[in-house]
Every structure is written in structure tokens, then in C-alpha cells.
Design a protein around this motif. Structure first.
Motif, PDB file in Angstrom:
ATOM      1  N   SER A   6      25.603  23.579  35.778  1.00 15.86           N
ATOM      2  CA  SER A   6      24.188  23.369  36.122  1.00 15.86           C
ATOM      3  C   SER A   6      23.683  24.367  37.149  1.00 15.86           C
ATOM      4  O   SER A   6      22.547  24.819  37.073  1.00 15.86           O
ATOM      5  CB  SER A   6      23.974  21.933  36.625  1.00 15.86           C
ATOM      6  OG  SER A   6      24.811  21.674  37.735  1.00 15.86           O
ATOM      7  N   ASP A  12      30.018  26.357  37.718  1.00 18.01           N
ATOM      8  CA  ASP A  12      29.400  25.074  37.429  1.00 18.01           C
ATOM      9  C   ASP A  12      28.325  25.235  36.370  1.00 18.01           C
ATOM     10  O   ASP A  12      27.561  26.194  36.381  1.00 18.01           O
ATOM     11  CB  ASP A  12      28.790  24.483  38.704  1.00 18.01           C
ATOM     12  CG  ASP A  12      28.298  23.072  38.476  1.00 18.01           C
ATOM     13  OD1 ASP A  12      29.130  22.190  38.228  1.00 18.01           O
ATOM     14  OD2 ASP A  12      27.070  22.864  38.513  1.00 18.01           O
ATOM     15  N   THR A  22      27.713  17.403  37.840  1.00 23.14           N
ATOM     16  CA  THR A  22      27.472  17.967  36.493  1.00 23.14           C
ATOM     17  C   THR A  22      27.912  16.981  35.416  1.00 23.14           C
ATOM     18  O   THR A  22      27.226  16.797  34.412  1.00 23.14           O
ATOM     19  CB  THR A  22      28.232  19.296  36.352  1.00 23.14           C
ATOM     20  OG1 THR A  22      27.663  20.250  37.246  1.00 23.14           O
ATOM     21  CG2 THR A  22      28.141  19.823  34.926  1.00 23.14           C
TER      22      THR A  22
END
Length: 743
Positions: free
Chosen positions: A482, A480, A525
Motif C-alpha cells: 500500500s 509494502d 496491509t
């Protein structure tokens, strides 16, 4: 009104003739012709095998009714229509027959190509019916065949349009086919080639047998129909049609097997109700049939509807032995055995679905991302068969199943002819499990075709290649953007890297939706980081907070290279930059397919993948060194090694007809087939060692390093545990070879 419905039947010959005359017309309220190319082929198979294809419902027409219902000829009809009957039920079948037997110069709806249908005579006579019926688009290659009877005779291809032509065309074709092979037999006998003469005579004999089949088919095959009286009112006719198409229940093979099992005391629908919750992850109406297909594949290797009938308890199946003799066998003895095989098939499907869903195995995190639903029966059957193999064979068999699966995905293998393809693949894989040289042709096709994948065109979620790429991203452990974590599968969806809104303004077509511009991200995200902005707006913020090295590592887990990242950061970001970005990601993804799937590094940890690539580079450098040191003289290579290499090349050519053996007649080509130890033996050969002495100094140190390198290489490529000693010694050997070979 008791005689308003008149049951009758019509021969195939007469039906085709009336279709050509335009006697059958379609009312406006009927749906469009929507059968796919393979649906037409399957109907042709049913007709040739004398299967019942259902009754037609026809309304004897008159001018006012033709006009009231806005009737039109069947799809593809050419010339004037002599309207006679309005088709209320059977439009798809009649249109399919017209398209296959008359071959109008028109593509199928929603298809770019015109398709031509044919029978492979040799396969038909051999009763290989799953292979005997086929179709091809009228490309330049196939146009030559369909326009040249001698080419048809040579390839045993009987165009179905010959039947539609009528007159003497059919008998002339059969006579021409027989004469072609009779002449071939005579020519072979003239030069004393008894083998070719015997084969040609066999084909000539088959020609007459095939001709008899055609005569019987066209004259005796009957299609039943019900004719409604022309005086019936439109309201009553439309009500009949509505009852058939809306309230009527479609009878499929599952319903038929269920009906046949009821008198035997087994409620198949109840078995399905009990099983369905275990298989609900895959969203398909065919899962109940898939269970029967898995049963059939495991019992008899085939799964088309005609084979499912032999799953009935006590049902005798005719079997033809290789010598031509016939016998009968019972696949399932009784109700208890049927239920046992049903339970086995359900468990096989359930286990296969769990394996496909695993994010580190096949990456199908949602039913929407399964490349093919239709691949489930054979994939499940292979997994079930694997469990019956000896323990020592299971690891290698699973590796081969994985290779076959990805090859099928990236060659679009299960886009049509699913049942016959499943049977072929199951048999081919069983043979490959037992014999390493029996590699299916699909595998070599994959190794060749993957380089031609145009991922730019993959814009539709659900296609096999689109979903296959998404699955690879999941397996890769795409992190991911973030959090840097690998998200839970349920949190993922595919989102745009460059926003769709920007693409709508700056790009033509739907290029913005290509899989090259998509990647698995969490909704959070997409919402909180991307926020419908260009990468040059959201990536700098991520880099500022997390550091450039961290973000580069995260993007690389999405197959976004450092070069692609640099393009995304350009400001301003233009359509030319976008084209450059997707071209770079295409290159990265093709490299990933080669490394992870073709070279089978998918199951390795990132560190072992890197080591395996380094070992491969050492092998390539050693080949180059040998070629230079031997000055390209193949005769200097030890004879036993040359013999081994020749055997490998011959095996490879048999598996891959496209392999040009002439390419491997010199030293450079043959070195591609040397294994690691043969490279060592060549260098250390008593007569050749002086050519390498200055570089390697002593054979003892060379032998030790080759041993360490080979141990690591074999541990990696045969999925053995790589212990610390093997890994560290292998790493040291890689460093040693790189140092020595760089001098």
C-alpha cells in the motif's frame, strides 16, 4: 518398610535379554515414547563409551498392580510379555535400548520410517566417537547392507541388532569381519599390492580389538536401578513418581559445570543472569549451554557435553597426536581465564544475533524466523574466529561464512547431530579460509540440491527452508503493497497472498499455507488491502491507484513475477489457477536462490546484480562462439590453457564425488572451466585468430573490451568498490559484446 527400596545393577547383556522377554512394562500414566532418532544414537554412544546413563526406578509388579495401572510393554516389543517390573523412571532409555539393540520392525512414533542403528568400526577404533555412531532409515540401499554381512564388513558397519540377537551371533560376526579383511589382505599380497594388503591387515587387527570392546561392553557395562517392593501401595508409588517428574530438577550440562565451578569460587549461574538480557532476542532454554559451546568450539573445535568438561579451570585434557602418542593439555588455566572466555563467547553470540537480525544481511526479523536455533554456537564461533584473521582475509572469509550458512539452511543440515555437525563445520570452514581448494562438501551439495527443493511442501513456519525463504524476502527488500516503502522489521509478518479462507473451501490438504503463498506484509496491509479477498479483487484497485508499473515493481520485490501477477488477476480464479501460480513462484524463488546465493549476488545492488547477469551471458555466448569456431576440436586450444583447465576439473572432482569427469573431456565441457581471460587468449591465439577475425576485426579493440569487461566483473565478484568509470566502461563493453556476438 526400611527395605522397600533395593539398589542394584544389571549387565547390558542381561538387561537386553529381559527387555526381549517383555519383563519391563510401562504404566498408563507415563508419557509416550518421544525420543527422536538422534537421541537414541546419543544414548548408544554413551553406553559404548562407558558413561553413566542414570539409574532406573522399577517397581516389582504383581497382577493387581499391572491391571490397575494398565501396563503395556515397551514401545516396539514383539511377542508375549512376561511382566516383571513396572518402569517408573527410565522408560525413554529402556525403550531406546530395545529399539536400537533389538531393531523391531516398527517405525518410531511420528516417523514414517523404521530406523536402524550401527557403529562404524573403523571410526570407533580411531577414537573418532562423534562420527562412529549413526542410524539410517531402512531404505532399499540400507536394507541391502543390513541384510548382507559381507556388505557390513566391507563398509565397517556393525549393526547393534547383532548384540540384541544374542547367542553366538556376536562372536560369529566379529570372526566373520576379521576373516573378511584377512582374506582381503591375502588377496592383495598375492598380486603384490602392499598398500592394500597393509590396510586390510590393519582392519583385520581392528576387528579383534573391536570384538574385545564388545565383549567387555555386553558383560561388564552395568546399569544401576532401584527396585521398589511389590507390597508398596499404588498411592505411595505414584507419589514417588510425581516427586521425580514434577518437583525434581533436571540436571543438564550447565548445572553440572556450575556445580563443579562452585568449589573453585565461581558462580556460573550469576554469570548467566548477567549475560541473559544481552541474548534474549532468541527464545531458547539452551542459551546458557550455547555460551559454553561457543567457548568450547573456540578453544578446542568441539562442543559435545564430554568436551565441555575440559573447560573447567585447570582440567587436563588428553590429546592424541597423529603419530599415536598421547599428552595432556590445560585449555583454561584459572577462574580469571574462564571468565575471560565466557565474556568472549557472550559477546560473540550477541554480535552474531545482531548480524542475523539485520534486514540486509540475514533477514531474521524475529526469533520465530531463525532457520535453526542450534546453528547459533558454530555461527557465533566462526564470526569470532573471523575477527582474529588478518585484515586482508576477513572479507573473503565473511563471504564463505555466508555461503556456508545458506547452504546449511537449504540442506536442513542442522536438523540432527547438531554438536558433531558444528565441530565438523567449524574445522572445515577454518580450512577453507586458508585454502581456496578446501571447499566443504556441503557447498557443492547445496549447489546440486537446491534445484530439488519442493517449496510447495514448506507449510510450517519454523522449518529451516520455510524460514530461509522468508529471510530472503526480507533481505530482498520486499516493499509494502500500500505504501511502497520497505517496512520496519517489527511491523512485518508473513501473510497469505491467496486467502486461507478460499483455500479451505477450494483446496485439499494444507497447500494454501505453503511458503509459495506467503510473503512479508504489514498487518495494516493485510487488514486494509487484502481483507480476506482474492488477488483479482484487491490487485486491480492497487493498480488503478498506483499504476501498473509501480505495482509490478512492488510484486517483483516479493519474487512474484509478471507471469505470476497475470495468473493472480484471472477472473474467475480457480484451484487450477492457484496450482499454476505456486508453480510459477516456485520457479521464481529457485531462480532467486541461484542468483542471490549460489552465484553470490545477494550483497550487490539491483543494478550490479543485473550487470553481473549480463556479464555471465556474455561469457556463455563467448564459449558457444569458441566451440563453433573450433568445430568442437579440443586439441586446437592452447596447451597451457588445457592444462590449467584439467587441474581445475580434477580439483572439482575431489570436492564433489558426484561430478562425472567424463562429461568434461570434450571442448564443450572444458569450456565451462575457462575463466574470462582464457576465453580471450583462445580467441586471440595466433593460430586461431583467423577463425574470429571477420567477427572482431582487430585484436586491439577486442583486448580493450575484454579488459573493461574483466575489470567490472572482478570488481563485482570480489566485492570491490565499483567506481563510475569502471561501471560505465564495463557497461559499454557488455553492449559491444552483445552487438558483436549477435551478428
Amino acid at each position: 518398610m526400611r527395605n522397600a527400596q533395593k539398589p542394584d545393577h544389571i549387565s547390558l547383556n542381561l538387561l537386553i535379554s529381559r527387555l526381549k522377554e517383555g519383563r519391563f512394562v510401562i504404566p498408563d500414566f507415563q508419557r509416550e515414547f518421544e525420543w527422536r532418532p538422534w537421541d537414541i544414537r546419543d544414548l548408544m554412544r554413551s553406553i559404548f563409551l562407558d558413561y553413566y546413563i542414570g539409574s532406573l526406578l522399577l517397581w516389582k509388579g504383581k497382577t493387581e498392580n499391572f491391571n490397575a495401572l494398565s501396563c503395556e510393554p515397551v514401545y516396539g516389543h514383539q511377542g508375549d510379555a512376561n511382566k516383571d517390573y513396572i518402569v517408573l523412571d527410565g522408560q525413554q532409555r529402556l525403550t531406546a535400548m530395545y529399539y536400537a539393540f533389538v531393531a523391531p520392525d516398527k517405525p518410531l512414533p511420528n516417523r514414517a520410517n523404521r530406523f536402524l542403528y550401527f557403529v562404524k568400526v573403523d571410526r570407533f577404533i580411531a577414537e573418532e566417537y562423534d562420527e562412529a555412531f549413526d542410524y539410517q532409515p531402512r531404505t532399499r540401499r540400507w536394507a541391502k547392507v543390513f541384510d548382507d554381512q559381507r556388505a557390513q564388513f566391507a563398509e565397517h558397519i556393525f549393526p547393534l541388532s547383532v548384540i540384541g540377537a544374542g547367542g553366538w551371533d556376536l562372536s560369529n560376526w566379529v570372526q566373520g569381519y576379521a576373516k573378511f579383511w584377512t582374506d582381503k589382505a591375502a588377496a592383495a599380497e598375492a598380486v603384490n599390492d602392499s598398500g592394500k594388503a597393509q590396510l586390510a591387515s590393519h582392519h583385520a587387527k581392528n576387528a579383534w580389538e573391536f570384538g574385545e570392546n564388545l565383549r567387555s561392553l555386553t558383560e561388564q557395562y552395568q546399569i544401576s536401578y532401584i527396585e521398589l517392593d511389590e507390597e508398596l501401595g499404588v498411592d505411595r508409588v505414584c507419589d514417588i513418581f510425581t516427586q521425580i517428574n514434577s518437583k525434581g530438577i533436571r540436571l543438564d550440562v550447565f548445572d553440572l559445570i556450575n556445580a563443579l565451578l562452585k568449589p573453585k569460587g565461581l558462580q556460573l549461574k550469576q554469570l548467566w543472569r548477567d549475560a541473559s538480557p544481552r541474548l534474549e532476542f532468541i527464545d531458547t532454554e539452551k542459551m546458557n549451554v550455547y555460551i559454553l559451546q561457543v567457548m568450547s568450539i573456540l578453544r578446542q573445535s568441539y562442543c559435545s557435553p564430554k568436551y565441555l568438561y575440559f573447560l573447567l579451570p585447570g582440567q587436563e585434557k588428553p590429546v592424541r597426536a597423529p603419530d599415536g602418542s598421547r599428552r595432556k593439555e590445560v585449555l583454561i588455566a584459572d577462574i580469571a581465564a574462564f571468565q575471560q572466555h565466557w565474556d568472549l563467547a557472550v559477546s560473540a553470540l550477541e554480535a552474531a544475533i545482531k548480524l542475523l537480525r539485520h534486514p540486509q544481511e540475514f533477514g531474521v526479523i524475529s526469533s520465530n524466523y531463525l532457520p535453526y536455533v542450534a546453528i547459533l554456537p558454530v555461527f557465533s564461533a566462526l564470526q569470532a574466529y573471523l575477527k582474529t584473521l588478518p585484515a586482508g582475509q576477513k572479507l573473503e572469509a565473511q563471504r564463505k561464512i555466508r555461503y556456508w550458512y545458506w547452504a546449511a539452511v537449504f540442506t536442513n543440515r542442522y536438523s540432527g547431530s547438531v554438536e558433531s555437525t558444528s565441530a565438523r563445520d567449524f574445522l572445515a570452514m577454518k580450512a577453507w579460509f586458508q585454502d581456496e581448494t578446501a571447499e566443504p562438501t556441503l557447498i557443492q551439495e547445496f549447489k546440486t540440491r537446491f534445484r530439488n527443493l519442493d517449496l510447495r511442501r514448506e507449510t510450517k513456519r519454523g522449518s529451516s527452508v520455510y524460514n530461509g525463504i522468508f529471510n530472503l524476502l526480507v533481505i530482498q527488500g520486499a516493499r509494502d503493497w500500500s505504501t511502497g516503502n520497505v517496512p520496519q522489521p517489527g511491523d512485518l509478518d508473513d501473510h497469505h497472498i491467496v486467502p486461507a479462507s478460499w483455500g479451505a473451501k477450494h483446496l485439499r490438504g494444507n497447500t494454501i499455507h505453503t511458503i509459495l503463498n506467503r510473503t512479508p506484509l504489514t498487518a495494516a496491509t493485510n487488514r486494509d488491502v487484502i481483507r480476506d479477498r482474492l488477488p483479482n479483487a484487491y490487485l486491480p484497485k492497487l493498480i488503478e491507484i498506483n499504476g501498473e508499473d509501480s505495482i509490478r515493481g512492488i510484486l517483483e520485490s516479493h519474487f512474484i513475477s509478471s507471469a505470476a501477477q497475470a495468473i493472480l488477476l484471472r477472473n474467475p480464479f480457480t484451484p487450477d489457477d492457484y496450482e499454476e501460480f505456486i508453480a510459477e513462484r516456485q520457479r521464481t524463488l529457485q531462480l532467486a536462490i541461484e542468483n542471490l546465493l549460489i552465484k553470490e549476488r545477494l550483497d550487490l545492488s539491483p543494478h550490479l546484480r543485473e550487470l553481473d547477469e549480463q556479464i555471465e551471458q556474455v561469457e556463455l555466448s563467448l564459449r558457444s562462439l569458441i566451440e563453433t569456431a573450433l568445430e568442437g576440436d579440443l586439441s586446437l586450444v592452447p596447451s597451457d590453457i588445457r592444462q590449467n583447465v584439467d587441474v581445475r576439473i580434477q580439483r572439482a572432482s575431489k570436492k564433489n564425488a558426484a561430478l562425472d569427469v567424463e562429461t568434461y573431456t570434450d571442448l564443450s565441457g572444458q569450456l565451462e572451466f575457462f575463466d574470462l581471460r582464457e576465453l580471450q587468449q583462445t580467441i586471440a591465439n595466433k593460430l586461431l585468430w583467423p577463425r574470429f577475425l571477420e567477427r572482431f576485426h582487430t585484436q586491439e579493440s577486442l583486448s580493450a573490451k575484454f579488459g573493461q569487461l574483466a575489470e567490472l566483473r572482478n570488481s563485482i565478484r570480489h566485492s570491490r568498490m565499483v567506481d563510475d568509470v569502471t561501471r560505465k566502461e564495463g557497461e559499454a563493453a557488455v553492449i559491444w559484446f552483445n552487438t558483436v556476438l549477435s551478428r
